[in-house]
Design a protein around this motif. Structure first.
Motif, short mmCIF file in Angstrom:
data_model
loop_
_atom_site.label_atom_id
_atom_site.label_comp_id
_atom_site.label_asym_id
_atom_site.label_seq_id
_atom_site.Cartn_x
_atom_site.Cartn_y
_atom_site.Cartn_z
N LEU A 79 -0.98 -1.41 9.21
CA LEU A 79 -0.85 -2.35 8.10
C LEU A 79 0.27 -3.35 8.37
CD1 LEU A 79 -1.96 -3.01 5.27
CD2 LEU A 79 -0.26 -1.43 4.33
N LEU A 109 7.32 -4.55 -0.33
CA LEU A 109 6.36 -4.15 0.69
C LEU A 109 6.81 -4.66 2.06
CD1 LEU A 109 3.67 -2.80 1.39
CD2 LEU A 109 2.55 -5.01 0.97
N SER A 138 -7.09 2.37 -0.34
CA SER A 138 -5.77 1.92 0.10
C SER A 138 -5.23 2.77 1.24
CB SER A 138 -4.79 1.97 -1.07
OG SER A 138 -3.47 1.78 -0.61
N ARG A 155 -2.03 -11.64 1.20
CA ARG A 155 -0.68 -11.77 0.66
C ARG A 155 -0.52 -13.01 -0.22
NH1 ARG A 155 2.86 -11.54 5.71
NH2 ARG A 155 4.47 -11.41 4.12
N LEU A 210 7.28 -2.43 5.41
CA LEU A 210 6.50 -2.66 6.62
C LEU A 210 7.36 -3.04 7.80
CD1 LEU A 210 3.35 -4.46 5.15
CD2 LEU A 210 3.69 -2.03 5.66
N SER A 258 -0.66 -4.43 -1.11
CA SER A 258 -0.99 -4.14 0.28
C SER A 258 -2.48 -4.25 0.56
CB SER A 258 -0.52 -2.73 0.65
OG SER A 258 -1.34 -1.73 0.06
N TRP A 270 0.02 -7.53 8.60
CA TRP A 270 0.83 -8.44 7.79
C TRP A 270 1.68 -9.34 8.69
CZ3 TRP A 270 2.26 -8.72 2.33
CH2 TRP A 270 1.26 -8.18 1.51
N LEU A 279 -2.16 2.41 2.36
CA LEU A 279 -0.79 2.74 2.01
C LEU A 279 -0.73 3.96 1.11
CD1 LEU A 279 2.19 1.99 2.27
CD2 LEU A 279 1.89 0.41 0.34
#
Length: 239
Positions: free
Chosen positions: A230, A92, A203, A74, A96, A70, A234, A205
């Protein structure tokens, strides 16, 4: 949150009163005796309810892999042929997807926060302890921390000390600051990790998982907000 009777606890869990007494005896439910009756801590009961409904948590290795993925582009975490990275990306992505649509109500926030707690609970052993208030500043400044959890940076005011500590350092810190286990008046939270484990201090996450474990409405709301942000990043990167 307060306390409820044993009968009420049994009704909420859908079990018998003797089963509640068994849970009190084995320590899986926090309770205290008032006169001739036991009363059950409601927060402890919610914890048991959540675990009974939640799915299987990630292993520690998988949880940290998701946190690592994360924090990177990516397509540039590790060589694209890595099966572990590919699996972490998929996991992930599923998480998400749950947060792309901003939760619009208390129940939605609680549901996503509960998922965070379940998925990431194996990333570290979480211990709640009590230190003398006069020692908190020195404890926070102790160089043995692998990473401190900055709740203030997330908008949550807290005078407590929380951080990630390698397993080999725990006994020394507990001894030096005379820390004692505490369920109700803890002012120190230790996340115990294996030696050399990177706690990814920046982080979002991981911070979301930390906040969700506090179970307060502000902490849960902020945890969900971090994951939503987040998720949107993404989603934009996938276009």
């Amino acid at each position: 949150m307060g306390s409820i009777s044993v009968a009420q606890a049994a009704q909420r869990l859908g079990v018998s009163v003797p089963r509640i007494h068994q849970r009190i005896a084995d320590g899986s439910l926090v309770a205290e005796r008032i006169g001739a009756q036991w009363v059950v801590d409601e927060r402890s009961l919610l914890h048991v309810q959540e675990r009974s409904k939640a799915g299987r948590p990630y292993s520690a290795r998988s949880a940290w892999a998701l946190i690592e993925v994360s924090e990177h582009d990516r397509d540039a975490v590790r060589p694209s042929g890595s099966a572990a990275v590919s699996r972490a990306r998929k996991q992930l992505g599923r998480l998400l997807e749950m947060a792309v649509a901003r939760p619009d109500g208390e129940e939605s926030v609680k549901e996503l926060a509960a998922s965070l707690r379940s998925m990431f609970r194996n990333r570290a052993e979480r211990r709640q302890l009590r230190a003398a208030p006069a020692d908190l500043a020195d404890l926070q400044a102790d160089p043995r921390w692998s990473s401190l959890v900055d709740l203030g940076a997330s908008g949550i005011a807290s005078a407590d000390v929380e951080g990630y500590l390698e397993e080999s350092q725990v006994a020394g810190v507990v001894k030096d600051y005379l820390l004692v286990e505490s369920d109700r008046d803890a002012n120190v939270v230790l996340h115990v990790i294996p030696d050399a484990q990177n706690p990814f201090p920046n982080s979002r996450l991981r911070l979301a998982a930390d906040l969700a474990e506090h179970r307060g409405p502000r902490e849960e709301a902020r945890a969900v907000e971090l994951v939503h942000d987040l998720a949107m990043e993404w989603k934009d990167a996938a276009r």
